[in-house]
Write a protein that holds these residues in place. Structure first.
Motif, PDB file in Angstrom:
ATOM      1  N   VAL A 187       0.617  -1.584  -0.043  1.00 29.49           N
ATOM      2  CA  VAL A 187       0.029   0.130   0.041  1.00 29.49           C
ATOM      3  C   VAL A 187       0.661   1.201  -0.056  1.00 29.49           C
ATOM      4  N   ILE A 188       0.814   2.207  -1.038  1.00 31.38           N
ATOM      5  CA  ILE A 188       1.899   3.439  -1.037  1.00 31.38           C
ATOM      6  C   ILE A 188       1.088   4.332  -0.898  1.00 31.38           C
ATOM      7  N   VAL A 189       1.279   5.653   0.398  1.00 26.54           N
ATOM      8  CA  VAL A 189       0.307   6.568   0.764  1.00 26.54           C
ATOM      9  C   VAL A 189       2.013   7.535   0.366  1.00 26.54           C
ATOM     10  N   PHE A 190       1.601   8.851   0.406  1.00 29.39           N
ATOM     11  CA  PHE A 190       2.377  10.003   0.020  1.00 29.39           C
ATOM     12  C   PHE A 190       2.667  11.052   1.436  1.00 29.39           C
ATOM     13  N   ASP A 191       3.641  10.817   2.264  1.00 28.81           N
ATOM     14  CA  ASP A 191       3.590  11.964   2.828  1.00 28.81           C
ATOM     15  C   ASP A 191       3.226  13.058   2.929  1.00 28.81           C
ATOM     16  N   PRO A 192       1.834  13.637   3.084  1.00 29.92           N
ATOM     17  CA  PRO A 192       1.454  14.811   2.502  1.00 29.92           C
ATOM     18  C   PRO A 192       2.983  16.420   3.678  1.00 29.92           C
ATOM     19  N   LEU A 193       3.334  16.546   4.327  1.00 34.82           N
ATOM     20  CA  LEU A 193       4.765  17.416   4.092  1.00 34.82           C
ATOM     21  C   LEU A 193       5.718  16.936   3.094  1.00 34.82           C
ATOM     22  N   THR A 194       5.796  16.164   2.625  1.00 34.27           N
ATOM     23  CA  THR A 194       7.250  15.568   2.006  1.00 34.27           C
ATOM     24  C   THR A 194       7.198  15.447   0.908  1.00 34.27           C
ATOM     25  N   GLY A 195       5.559  14.512   0.715  1.00 35.01           N
ATOM     26  CA  GLY A 195       5.718  14.400  -0.837  1.00 35.01           C
ATOM     27  C   GLY A 195       6.253  12.344  -0.848  1.00 35.01           C
ATOM     28  N   PHE A 196       7.147  12.033  -0.115  1.00 37.69           N
ATOM     29  CA  PHE A 196       7.485  11.214  -0.077  1.00 37.69           C
ATOM     30  C   PHE A 196       6.384   9.539  -0.249  1.00 37.69           C
ATOM     31  N   PRO A 197       7.050   8.860  -0.779  1.00 38.08           N
ATOM     32  CA  PRO A 197       5.989   7.874  -1.174  1.00 38.08           C
ATOM     33  C   PRO A 197       6.347   6.942   0.290  1.00 38.08           C
ATOM     34  N   GLN A 198       5.346   5.940   1.116  1.00 38.58           N
ATOM     35  CA  GLN A 198       5.699   5.129   2.237  1.00 38.58           C
ATOM     36  C   GLN A 198       4.999   4.253   1.663  1.00 38.58           C
ATOM     37  N   LEU A 199       5.355   2.810   2.335  1.00 39.82           N
ATOM     38  CA  LEU A 199       5.264   1.694   1.846  1.00 39.82           C
ATOM     39  C   LEU A 199       4.484   0.566   2.846  1.00 39.82           C
ATOM     40  N   THR A 200       4.312   0.229   3.035  1.00 37.37           N
ATOM     41  CA  THR A 200       3.423  -0.795   3.264  1.00 37.37           C
ATOM     42  C   THR A 200       3.145  -2.374   3.124  1.00 37.37           C
ATOM     43  N   VAL A 201       3.329  -3.303   3.134  1.00 39.41           N
ATOM     44  CA  VAL A 201       3.813  -4.422   3.045  1.00 39.41           C
ATOM     45  C   VAL A 201       2.826  -5.021   3.915  1.00 39.41           C
ATOM     46  N   ASP A 202       2.379  -5.822   3.622  1.00 35.54           N
ATOM     47  CA  ASP A 202       1.118  -7.029   4.812  1.00 35.54           C
ATOM     48  C   ASP A 202       1.530  -8.151   3.909  1.00 35.54           C
ATOM     49  N   VAL A 203       2.139  -8.622   5.227  1.00 35.12           N
ATOM     50  CA  VAL A 203       3.007  -9.882   4.942  1.00 35.12           C
ATOM     51  C   VAL A 203       2.820 -10.976   6.456  1.00 35.12           C
ATOM     52  N   ARG A 204       2.311 -12.801   5.669  1.00 31.65           N
ATOM     53  CA  ARG A 204       2.616 -13.519   6.933  1.00 31.65           C
ATOM     54  C   ARG A 204       3.243 -13.546   7.758  1.00 31.65           C
ATOM     55  N   PRO A 205       2.833 -13.814   9.678  1.00 29.06           N
ATOM     56  CA  PRO A 205       4.270 -13.793  10.164  1.00 29.06           C
ATOM     57  C   PRO A 205       5.832 -14.566   9.868  1.00 29.06           C
ATOM     58  N   GLY A 206       6.171 -14.471   9.970  1.00 29.68           N
ATOM     59  CA  GLY A 206       7.997 -15.152   8.970  1.00 29.68           C
ATOM     60  C   GLY A 206       8.278 -15.300   7.767  1.00 29.68           C
ATOM     61  N   GLU A 207       6.853 -14.164   6.731  1.00 33.06           N
ATOM     62  CA  GLU A 207       7.041 -13.634   5.887  1.00 33.06           C
ATOM     63  C   GLU A 207       8.119 -12.633   5.239  1.00 33.06           C
ATOM     64  N   ALA A 208       8.313 -11.843   6.833  1.00 35.74           N
ATOM     65  CA  ALA A 208       9.330 -10.489   6.278  1.00 35.74           C
ATOM     66  C   ALA A 208      10.679 -11.316   5.691  1.00 35.74           C
ATOM     67  N   GLU A 209      11.188 -11.911   6.774  1.00 32.86           N
ATOM     68  CA  GLU A 209      12.638 -12.341   6.674  1.00 32.86           C
ATOM     69  C   GLU A 209      13.165 -12.407   5.513  1.00 32.86           C
ATOM     70  N   ARG A 210      11.688 -13.662   4.603  1.00 35.37           N
ATOM     71  CA  ARG A 210      12.210 -14.185   3.273  1.00 35.37           C
ATOM     72  C   ARG A 210      12.144 -12.456   2.392  1.00 35.37           C
ATOM     73  N   HIS A 211      10.979 -11.421   2.723  1.00 32.30           N
ATOM     74  CA  HIS A 211      11.059 -10.522   0.942  1.00 32.30           C
ATOM     75  C   HIS A 211      12.419 -10.425   1.950  1.00 32.30           C
ATOM     76  N   ILE A 212      12.936  -9.899   2.449  1.00 28.75           N
ATOM     77  CA  ILE A 212      14.068  -8.602   3.168  1.00 28.75           C
ATOM     78  C   ILE A 212      14.843  -9.208   2.477  1.00 28.75           C
TER      79      ILE A 212
END
Length: 349
Positions: free
Chosen positions: A86-111
């Motif tokens: 999910v990509i949102v943009f900071d209202p002050l800087t305009g920079f994107p912020q990403l949020t990845v919805d992963v199941r427990p234990g999957e974050a390590e594999r994606h990193i």
């Protein structure tokens, strides 16, 4: 610069400094000055609380830095997009912020996969992870062992691991039992040389037509303990209120105003601490530097109770980042209060 030389020559580096001394500014400046054929990526992980949030910070940093125009860049960003962030943009800087919805234990594999993509990037990649000691607060066990297992297999990616909680950074990188032991070069940022700082400040005042003597600048820097943030804060106030001449009366007036403005914050410190912690914080502030906090003389002078009580309070204040430990030129360890304004406020009581 040693840091730049280390990285260009393929050596990752650990960078430590007390808070607000200019560490982050130095890192960002370095990443902007990398030679051709190098790409710098910066992420601050202090707000993160888990491996999942570390993945989000890494994905955001890569997404914001790697250009999509090139084929290798497109491959990396396509992989990140495949995680359906999910990509949102900071209202002050305009920079994107990403949020990845992963199941427990999957974050390590994606990193591991994101870093693997960067390993295949045609340019050398420098990743600066600020406030790296935050990984010690993650609920996942052995986070440093997991990261070390990935990093040691990378040859195209080098790292800057920086942190302001020096005792925790030392645990991570100087303890023989930890995975990151002796895996990087080690640099400590000290305060700016006083003579160079005087010349820098004098130039900026004189450039705008303000006359200021070196003795006045030195007095201001001493009051601010040569700490970059507080020197700049005081100089900014003095500069904004200065006429043709800047004298001792003017800077002391502005310093007093700073302390008055911060009183509500200082009283909040008291509300956040136990009685014993507050007493110890005040005592260290009064002394400026304390070399032997459990000594009989220090404890009796400020009525701090027993050495065991002082040790518990000392540990709590360090964890709350109210105080820090460091070494003087003779190699003696001391404790001091982070907030220079609080220190000066207490010394005036």
């Amino acid at each position: 610069m040693t840091l730049k030389r280390n990285l260009v020559n393929g050596q990752s580096t650990t960078l430590v400094a007390i808070r607000r001394i200019g560490k982050t500014g130095l890192i960002r400046h370095l990443l902007a000055q990398l030679p051709a054929g190098h790409t710098g990526i910066y992420l601050d992980i202090l707000p993160t609380e888990s491996m999942k949030e570390l993945l989000n910070a890494l994905a955001t940093a890569v997404f914001s830095t790697i250009p999509e125009q090139s084929k290798p860049g497109k491959l990396i960003l396509d992989f990140i997009k495949s995680l359906r962030p999910v990509i949102v943009f900071d209202p002050l800087t305009g920079f994107p912020q990403l949020t990845v919805d992963v199941r427990p234990g999957e974050a390590e594999r994606h990193i591991r996969s994101v870093l693997g993509c960067l390993e295949a990037y045609p340019e050398k990649v420098i990743i600066a992870i600020d406030e790296f000691q935050q990984i010690m607060n993650y609920p996942e066990k052995n986070t440093d062992a997991f990261l070390r297992s990935i990093i040691q297999s990378l040859s195209n990616v080098r790292f800057i691991f920086s942190g302001s909680q020096q005792h925790l950074m030392m645990q991570l990188f100087a303890d023989p039992s930890r995975p990151f032991y002796q895996s990087t070069g080690f640099l400590k940022i000290d305060k700016i040389d006083a003579d160079e700082y005087v010349a820098f400040i004098r130039h900026h005042f004189q450039h705008r037509g303000h006359k200021i003597e070196d003795e006045t600048i030195r007095a201001m820097m001493e009051w601010a303990d040569l700490h970059t943030y507080y020197v700049q804060l005081l100089c900014n106030r003095v500069f904004a209120s200065a006429g043709k001449n800047v004298d001792d009366e003017l800077w002391k007036q502005q310093a007093a105003r700073l302390l008055l403005e911060q009183e509500i914050v200082f009283f909040k410190y008291r509300d956040l601490l136990t009685k014993q912690q507050w007493a110890l914080l005040k005592a260290i502030a009064h002394e400026g530097k304390v070399f032997y906090p459990t000594s009989k003389d220090f404890i009796s002078k400020y009525d701090l109770g027993s050495p065991a009580t002082v040790l518990r309070s000392l540990q709590a204040l360090q964890q709350k980042e109210m105080i820090y430990s460091d070494y003087n030129k003779e190699g003696q360890m001391f404790y001091s209060v982070y907030d220079v304004l609080f220190r000066r406020w207490m010394q005036g009581k």
